[in-house]
Design an enzyme around this catalytic site. Structure first.
Site, PDB file in Angstrom:
ATOM      1  N   TRP A 107       7.604  -5.831   1.806  1.00 27.22           N
ATOM      2  CA  TRP A 107       8.724  -4.889   1.966  1.00 27.22           C
ATOM      3  C   TRP A 107      10.028  -5.650   2.193  1.00 27.22           C
ATOM      4  O   TRP A 107      11.086  -5.222   1.752  1.00 27.22           O
ATOM      5  CB  TRP A 107       8.439  -3.923   3.119  1.00 27.22           C
ATOM      6  CG  TRP A 107       7.642  -2.727   2.688  1.00 27.22           C
ATOM      7  CD1 TRP A 107       6.667  -2.699   1.736  1.00 27.22           C
ATOM      8  CD2 TRP A 107       7.763  -1.393   3.176  1.00 27.22           C
ATOM      9  NE1 TRP A 107       6.158  -1.426   1.615  1.00 27.22           N
ATOM     10  CE2 TRP A 107       6.807  -0.607   2.483  1.00 27.22           C
ATOM     11  CE3 TRP A 107       8.555  -0.787   4.136  1.00 27.22           C
ATOM     12  CZ2 TRP A 107       6.645   0.755   2.717  1.00 27.22           C
ATOM     13  CZ3 TRP A 107       8.402   0.573   4.390  1.00 27.22           C
ATOM     14  CH2 TRP A 107       7.456   1.337   3.684  1.00 27.22           C
TER      15      TRP A 107
ATOM     16  N   LYS B  59       5.421   5.088   7.657  1.00 32.10           N
ATOM     17  CA  LYS B  59       4.127   5.556   7.174  1.00 32.10           C
ATOM     18  C   LYS B  59       3.360   6.246   8.299  1.00 32.10           C
ATOM     19  O   LYS B  59       3.329   5.755   9.423  1.00 32.10           O
ATOM     20  CB  LYS B  59       3.298   4.382   6.644  1.00 32.10           C
ATOM     21  CG  LYS B  59       1.895   4.783   6.172  1.00 32.10           C
ATOM     22  CD  LYS B  59       1.242   3.676   5.391  1.00 32.10           C
ATOM     23  CE  LYS B  59       0.874   2.493   6.232  1.00 32.10           C
ATOM     24  NZ  LYS B  59       0.245   1.419   5.417  1.00 32.10           N
TER      25      LYS B  59
ATOM     26  N   ASP C  30       6.577  -8.181  19.702  1.00 31.85           N
ATOM     27  CA  ASP C  30       6.145  -6.789  19.785  1.00 31.85           C
ATOM     28  C   ASP C  30       7.390  -5.910  19.892  1.00 31.85           C
ATOM     29  O   ASP C  30       8.145  -6.013  20.863  1.00 31.85           O
ATOM     30  CB  ASP C  30       5.256  -6.619  21.015  1.00 31.85           C
ATOM     31  CG  ASP C  30       4.691  -5.208  21.154  1.00 31.85           C
ATOM     32  OD1 ASP C  30       5.204  -4.280  20.488  1.00 31.85           O
ATOM     33  OD2 ASP C  30       3.744  -5.027  21.941  1.00 31.85           O
TER      34      ASP C  30
ATOM     35  N   ASP D  99       5.929   0.087   7.643  1.00 34.02           N
ATOM     36  CA  ASP D  99       4.692   0.347   6.898  1.00 34.02           C
ATOM     37  C   ASP D  99       3.487   0.015   7.764  1.00 34.02           C
ATOM     38  O   ASP D  99       2.404  -0.289   7.258  1.00 34.02           O
ATOM     39  CB  ASP D  99       4.683  -0.484   5.612  1.00 34.02           C
ATOM     40  CG  ASP D  99       3.661   0.009   4.598  1.00 34.02           C
ATOM     41  OD1 ASP D  99       3.484   1.236   4.486  1.00 34.02           O
ATOM     42  OD2 ASP D  99       3.044  -0.839   3.920  1.00 34.02           O
TER      43      ASP D  99
END
Length: 256
Positions: free
Chosen positions: A50, A152, A88, A112
Site C-alpha cells: 500500500w 478494512k 504500535d 489494511d
C-alpha cells in the site's frame, strides 16, 4: 485463472510487494482517496504494498509514512518521500513519532490491518472491528480537517455500528469491496472523506455572539475558534441558533 492468481501474478510482474496493492489502487480510482501532494499514513503497512501505491499516487509533492510492528524494507524508485515507523499505533509514543516524521498535517490515513486468524469467524470478525476502531481513533488524532480515511473491516456483528462511528467524523462515507478482494473474503472497506473536526454537530442549539459579517451578508460567530455562519444575523447580535450543516472548516446555523 483465478482472481487470486491474477492479482498475485500481476503484483510480481509489476513489482508490488503484495497483491493487496491493487485494492488500494481500486479504492483510489473509485473514490479519489490519494490526492497529489498529500501526506499519507499507512497503518499496519508491512510489507509495503500500500505504501508503494500511495507513493505513486501522491507524487513528488507528497509523503508516505508506514507504521508497523514488523520491519518494512526500504521502498525505492517511487516519487514521494517515504519513511517508516516501527511501533504500535495505539501507543502515544508511536503517534508522536508519526506526527514528527509526517512533518505537519496528515491528509490521509489508510489501514489494511487484519487480525491473526484463528479460524473462528466470530472471534476474527470482532478482532477486525477492534483494529478498525483503533485505526479510526488514530485518524481522528492525526487528520487535518477535510482529510480522508480508508480501513478494512470484516462484515458481521458491530459492522454497521462501526460505519455509524465513521459517519460521525466524515461528511462522505462509502462501503465498498474492490475487485481485487478474494471472492471468498468477507472483507469490506469503509472509506470516509472530508474529515470534520468540529465542536458542533447538526441539530445542536447554542447561544453565540456574532463577531463579524461574511461576504454573503451572514453573521459570523466562533465556537471554540470554529467558524459558524448565522443567516440573518448582524455583528454584535447575541442569540440562540440551531446548527443546520457542518463542513470540515465551518458550519451553517439559523436563528431559533
Amino acid at each position: 485463472m483465478s482472481g487470486k492468481d491474477e492479482y498475485y501474478n500481476r503484483a510480481k510482474q509489476q513489482g508490488y510487494r503484495a497483491r493487496s496493492a491493487y485494492k488500494l489502487k481500486q479504492l483510489d480510482r473509485e473514490l479519489e482517496l490519494l490526492p497529489y501532494g498529500a501526506t499519507v499514513v499507512d497503518l499496519g503497512a508491512a510489507p509495503g504494498g500500500w505504501m508503494q501505491v500511495a507513493a505513486e499516487e501522491v507524487g513528488s509533492g507528497g509523503r508516505v509514512v508506514g507504521v508497523d510492528l514488523q520491519r518494512i524494507d526500504d521502498i525505492e524508485d517511487v516519487p514521494a518521500a517515504v519513511e517508516t515507523v516501527r511501533g504500535d499505533m495505539t501507543e502515544d509514543d508511536t503517534k508522536a513519532e508519526v506526527r514528527e516524521v509526517a512533518g505537519g498535517d496528515v491528509d490521509v490515513v489508510v489501514s489494511d490491518m487484519a487480525p491473526n486468524m484463528t479460524g473462528e469467524y466470530n472471534l476474527d470478525q470482532a478482532r477486525s472491528v477492534y483494529l478498525a476502531q483503533q485505526a479510526l481513533a488514530t485518524a481522528r488524532d492525526l487528520l487535518t480537517p477535510g482529510g480522508h480515511f480508508a480501513v478494512k473491516v470484516f462484515e458481521g456483528p458491530d459492522f454497521d455500528a462501526f460505519v455509524e462511528d465513521v459517519e460521525e467524523s466524515f461528511s462522505f462515507v462509502r462501503v465498498t469491496s474492490p475487485d481485487a478482494s478474494r471472492e471468498s473474503s468477507s472483507e469490506l472497506y469503509v472509506v470516509g472523506k472530508n474529515y470534520v473536526n468540529a465542536p458542533v454537530a447538526a441539530g445542536d442549539t447554542l447561544t453565540v455572539t456574532v463577531e463579524d459579517e461574511g461576504k454573503e451578508g451572514d453573521g459570523i460567530a466562533y465556537v471554540e475558534g470554529f467558524t459558524v455562519f448565522v443567516s440573518g444575523a448582524s455583528e454584535g447580535d447575541e442569540l440562540e441558533v440551531e446548527i443546520e450543516d457542518v463542513k470540515p472548516n465551518y458550519a451553517f446555523a439559523s436563528k431559533v
